[in-house]
Write an enzyme that holds these catalytic residues in place. Sequence first.
Site, mmCIF file in Angstrom:
data_model
loop_
_atom_site.group_PDB
_atom_site.id
_atom_site.type_symbol
_atom_site.label_atom_id
_atom_site.label_comp_id
_atom_site.label_asym_id
_atom_site.label_seq_id
_atom_site.Cartn_x
_atom_site.Cartn_y
_atom_site.Cartn_z
ATOM 1 N N LYS A 1 17.367 -1.157 -4.542
ATOM 2 C CA LYS A 1 17.814 -2.439 -5.102
ATOM 3 C C LYS A 1 19.179 -2.207 -5.771
ATOM 4 O O LYS A 1 20.155 -1.939 -5.092
ATOM 5 C CB LYS A 1 16.749 -2.991 -6.049
ATOM 6 C CG LYS A 1 15.406 -3.253 -5.341
ATOM 7 C CD LYS A 1 14.402 -3.866 -6.255
ATOM 8 C CE LYS A 1 13.122 -4.248 -5.557
ATOM 9 N NZ LYS A 1 12.204 -3.141 -5.295
ATOM 10 N N ASP B 1 8.363 0.198 -14.943
ATOM 11 C CA ASP B 1 8.753 0.089 -13.541
ATOM 12 C C ASP B 1 10.132 -0.575 -13.545
ATOM 13 O O ASP B 1 10.254 -1.784 -13.669
ATOM 14 C CB ASP B 1 7.718 -0.756 -12.804
ATOM 15 C CG ASP B 1 8.098 -0.998 -11.354
ATOM 16 O OD1 ASP B 1 9.233 -0.659 -10.964
ATOM 17 O OD2 ASP B 1 7.264 -1.538 -10.610
ATOM 18 N N GLU C 1 5.484 19.004 4.078
ATOM 19 C CA GLU C 1 4.464 18.723 3.046
ATOM 20 C C GLU C 1 4.568 19.757 1.934
ATOM 21 O O GLU C 1 4.717 20.947 2.201
ATOM 22 C CB GLU C 1 3.070 18.768 3.663
ATOM 23 C CG GLU C 1 2.708 17.499 4.389
ATOM 24 C CD GLU C 1 1.319 17.556 5.009
ATOM 25 O OE1 GLU C 1 0.659 18.612 4.928
ATOM 26 O OE2 GLU C 1 0.903 16.531 5.570
ATOM 27 N N THR D 1 12.254 1.788 -7.513
ATOM 28 C CA THR D 1 12.648 1.850 -6.112
ATOM 29 C C THR D 1 14.075 2.385 -6.099
ATOM 30 O O THR D 1 14.749 2.423 -7.139
ATOM 31 C CB THR D 1 12.627 0.463 -5.435
ATOM 32 O OG1 THR D 1 13.446 -0.420 -6.184
ATOM 33 C CG2 THR D 1 11.225 -0.098 -5.345
ATOM 34 N N TYR E 1 8.839 18.326 9.186
ATOM 35 C CA TYR E 1 7.625 18.235 8.366
ATOM 36 C C TYR E 1 7.786 19.146 7.159
ATOM 37 O O TYR E 1 8.140 20.316 7.317
ATOM 38 C CB TYR E 1 6.388 18.676 9.175
ATOM 39 C CG TYR E 1 5.404 17.547 9.285
ATOM 40 C CD1 TYR E 1 4.832 16.999 8.128
ATOM 41 C CD2 TYR E 1 5.067 16.989 10.507
ATOM 42 C CE1 TYR E 1 3.958 15.936 8.211
ATOM 43 C CE2 TYR E 1 4.194 15.926 10.590
ATOM 44 C CZ TYR E 1 3.637 15.404 9.435
ATOM 45 O OH TYR E 1 2.784 14.349 9.511
ATOM 46 N N ARG F 1 15.639 2.749 1.330
ATOM 47 C CA ARG F 1 14.351 2.242 0.851
ATOM 48 C C ARG F 1 13.502 3.412 0.370
ATOM 49 O O ARG F 1 13.376 4.411 1.097
ATOM 50 C CB ARG F 1 13.583 1.533 1.970
ATOM 51 C CG ARG F 1 14.348 0.493 2.723
ATOM 52 C CD ARG F 1 13.423 -0.421 3.469
ATOM 53 N NE ARG F 1 12.755 -1.278 2.518
ATOM 54 C CZ ARG F 1 13.348 -2.293 1.894
ATOM 55 N NH1 ARG F 1 14.596 -2.590 2.139
ATOM 56 N NH2 ARG F 1 12.687 -3.003 1.023
HETATM 57 C C1 LIG Z 1 9.249 -4.266 -10.017
HETATM 58 C C2 LIG Z 1 8.934 -3.763 -8.642
HETATM 59 N N1 LIG Z 1 8.163 -2.678 -8.513
HETATM 60 C C3 LIG Z 1 7.823 -2.179 -7.322
HETATM 61 C C4 LIG Z 1 8.283 -2.768 -6.165
HETATM 62 C C5 LIG Z 1 7.778 -2.249 -4.866
HETATM 63 O O1 LIG Z 1 8.680 -1.666 -4.085
HETATM 64 P P1 LIG Z 1 8.371 -1.409 -2.532
HETATM 65 O O2 LIG Z 1 8.610 -2.695 -1.840
HETATM 66 O O3 LIG Z 1 9.324 -0.312 -2.197
HETATM 67 O O4 LIG Z 1 6.946 -0.951 -2.429
HETATM 68 C C6 LIG Z 1 9.112 -3.885 -6.238
HETATM 69 C C7 LIG Z 1 9.620 -4.511 -5.000
HETATM 70 O O5 LIG Z 1 10.128 -5.553 -4.913
HETATM 71 C C8 LIG Z 1 9.435 -4.408 -7.520
HETATM 72 O O6 LIG Z 1 10.181 -5.516 -7.647
#
Ligand SMILES: Cc1ncc(COP(=O)(O)O)c(C=O)c1O
Length: 432
Positions: free
Chosen positions: A226, A197, A53, A223, A51, A232
């Site tokens: 990918k 993003d 936090e 993320t 843990y 993950r």
């Molecule tokens: C552009 C984009 N943002 C955010 C996410 C979200 O990721 P997670 O599945 O880890 O919540 C994804 C997932 O496919 C994504 O394609």
Amino acid sequence: MTRHLKNDSEIFEVLKLETGRLQTNLELIASENFVSPAVLEAAGSILTNKYAEGYPGKRYYGGCEFVDMAEELARTRLKAIYNAEYVNVQPHSGSQANMAVFMTLLKPGDNFLGLSLAHGGHLTHGSLVNFSGQLYKPTGYTLNKETGLLDYDQIQTLANQGKPKLIIAGGSAYSRDWDYKRLREIADSVGAFLLCDMAHPAGLIAKGLLNSPLGYCHFVTSTTHKTLRGPRGGVILMGKDFENPFGITTPKGDRLKMMSELLDSAVMPGIQGGPLMHIIMAKAVAFGEVLQDSFGVYTKRVVANSRRLAASLTTLGYNIVSGGTDNHLMLIDLSNKNVTGKQAEIALGEAGITVNKNMVPYDSRSPFVTSGIRIGTPAVTTRGMNEGEMEAIAGFINDAIVNYTDSAKLSSVKSAVALFCKSFPLYADYLG
Ligand SMILES: Cc1ncc(COP(=O)(O)O)c(C=O)c1O
């Protein structure tokens, strides 16, 4: 790594089946990848017990001195990859990274612009079934109907009309690069924050194969699982040109510090509790791999493979949205093939090829049926496949789609795919 799991026969069976599936199928889901044995070991390590936090040096629990080292390594390496000034490596997922930015910048009811889900955006960019569309007021920008490309003039017009507080760049199914400079000009013209993003192309951006959002966007989320090929999870970054959010006139260093503190507290205690320290260590391992030259070779292959696969499918009469790809993925519009995305996904699955159905821009079908499929090359490239193999994969895809109602034919494609995959061993010692 799995020796103790053998004592739980039900669980070991799951692992055996999933390992077999990965080894004998072609994984073409654009958002998936295969982590290295080192990342896998870190993700399954003893750090799962802790843990912690809080943040390194400021935890709410004792005994954090060593997990602090893991988190510091993850932060330092991630900063080095993108030349970032601030990073947070704790978000459990990409969605939570985005939620933390929303919580920092917006109040419930505030409006923002994001790429429409039906045109390749993500759920967290304003879908009405997601927090982003339930707590805030989204407007979706769309792709140009003729070209399948982003329409920056439309984004400017929507920004002028709605005066959004936030504009989001990035998506889940867009195969072209983004003009962050232009988006920043649009954001500045209406006083909006700009968030990128980069979840999908993060690994390609890391190695300079696509434009970097860091110099233009106030905030960047991603993320890690990918194209970055880590465990993950999610991350948040701010780049070197970070300037003047909230119109604050304090010196740049102080502004950065203030925004860092706001983002950190949006993640914890705002939306998360204890960080997943084993996953943070696995992120550090993956970031270490990204920093190596070999990852540059890998990402170049991902893009070359994606381009070759798109070209081969085009030759076979498939329509790729926007006419091709600059990154690791493509969206195939199957309208001219008399098959829906759902039918194609099922047939390809039966043939040992894993993809996902996907809406195409201006799709007349529902998200449960769709007119398209999305495919990507990160995972097969990790397996060692190159451009020659992409030609073969295009042939397998075509065989399955053309014969989508013929189970005998689909099963013969499956056997051919399994044989093909044998030459590219994956997790060979995993169950040993
Ligand atoms: C552009 C984009 N943002 C955010 C996410 C979200 O990721 P997670 O599945 O880890 O919540 C994804 C997932 O496919 C994504 O394609």
